[in-house]
Design a protein around this motif. Structure first.
Motif: not given
Length: 222
Positions: A76-99
């Motif tokens: 309707s004028k004030n209501f919608s449904i949305e979906t997105i498409c993407c792929m993202t890439q990440h590393d995970v690093d230690a920031v304490a203990g093994l910085p």
């Protein structure tokens, strides 16, 4: 980053000239966006640890900038449904203990997301708020460089459901159907990380991902 996004909101509103006030152009809106994904990645629990991680070990996932396609259907004028498409890439690093130690490398994520949005008509600027659900699907995860000398041969991140809150605004440019858009999403989703040495589970940790996802770009409604 939050100050930058606020400036983007103000700048986009300034671009909305009086001619930008438009009636609905159709039921479908497509958006091409530039998106920055800013996850947390902190450890919330350690379930298995056979290698003796320091008790103070804490982690963080890096940010990433990706193109995003969004498709929106106006019920309707004030209501919608949305979906997105993407792929993202990440590393995970230690920031304490093994910085500085890289624990997860090149983790590729598809954040399948659907939101319901309520729209408000403020003349040339059309803000909205929304909420929805997401499914984080990890399609490829590699052991981090710091884990390979420990004998790690496989790393996994669990696929998980989560929730999303959303806010932003659309700025129509005349009556052509084109416009500008800015968007902010806050995700609430976790994952369980596992590291294997051969067939042996060496480490299992739980992580808060909870990313901020900030986007800006162009739209076309038809």
């Amino acid at each position: 980053m939050k100050r930058l996004f606020a400036a983007m909101l103000v700048g986009t509103a300034m671009l909305a000239t009086p001619a930008a006030a438009q009636d609905e152009q159709g039921n479908i809106q497509v958006k091409l966006l530039g998106t920055v994904v800013m996850p947390d990645g902190a450890i919330s629990a350690v379930n298995v640890d056979t290698v003796g991680l320091p008790a103070t070990t804490q982690t963080e996932a890096n940010d990433n900038f990706v193109p995003t396609l969004a498709v929106e259907y106006f019920v309707s004028k004030n209501f919608s449904i949305e979906t997105i498409c993407c792929m993202t890439q990440h590393d995970v690093d230690a920031v304490a203990g093994l910085p500085g130690a890289e624990l997860v490398a090149d983790a590729k994520l598809i954040p399948a997301t659907v939101t319901a949005k309520g729209h408000f008509d403020l003349g040339p600027v059309k803000p909205y708020v929304g909420a929805g659900v997401t499914y984080f699907l990890w399609v490829d995860v590699d052991p981090g460089a710091a884990t390979i000398p420990l004998g790690v041969t496989e790393t996994n991140l669990s696929d998980e459901f989560g929730f999303v809150l959303q806010a932003g605004m659309d700025v129509p440019l005349g009556d052509s159907g084109f416009g500008l858009t800015v968007d902010a999403k806050k995700y609430f989703v976790d994952t369980t990380a596992t590291w294997y040495a051969g067939n042996t589970l060496a480490i299992e940790t739980e992580h808060k991902l909870d990313p901020w996802v900030l986007s800006a770009g162009v739209s076309y409604r038809f």
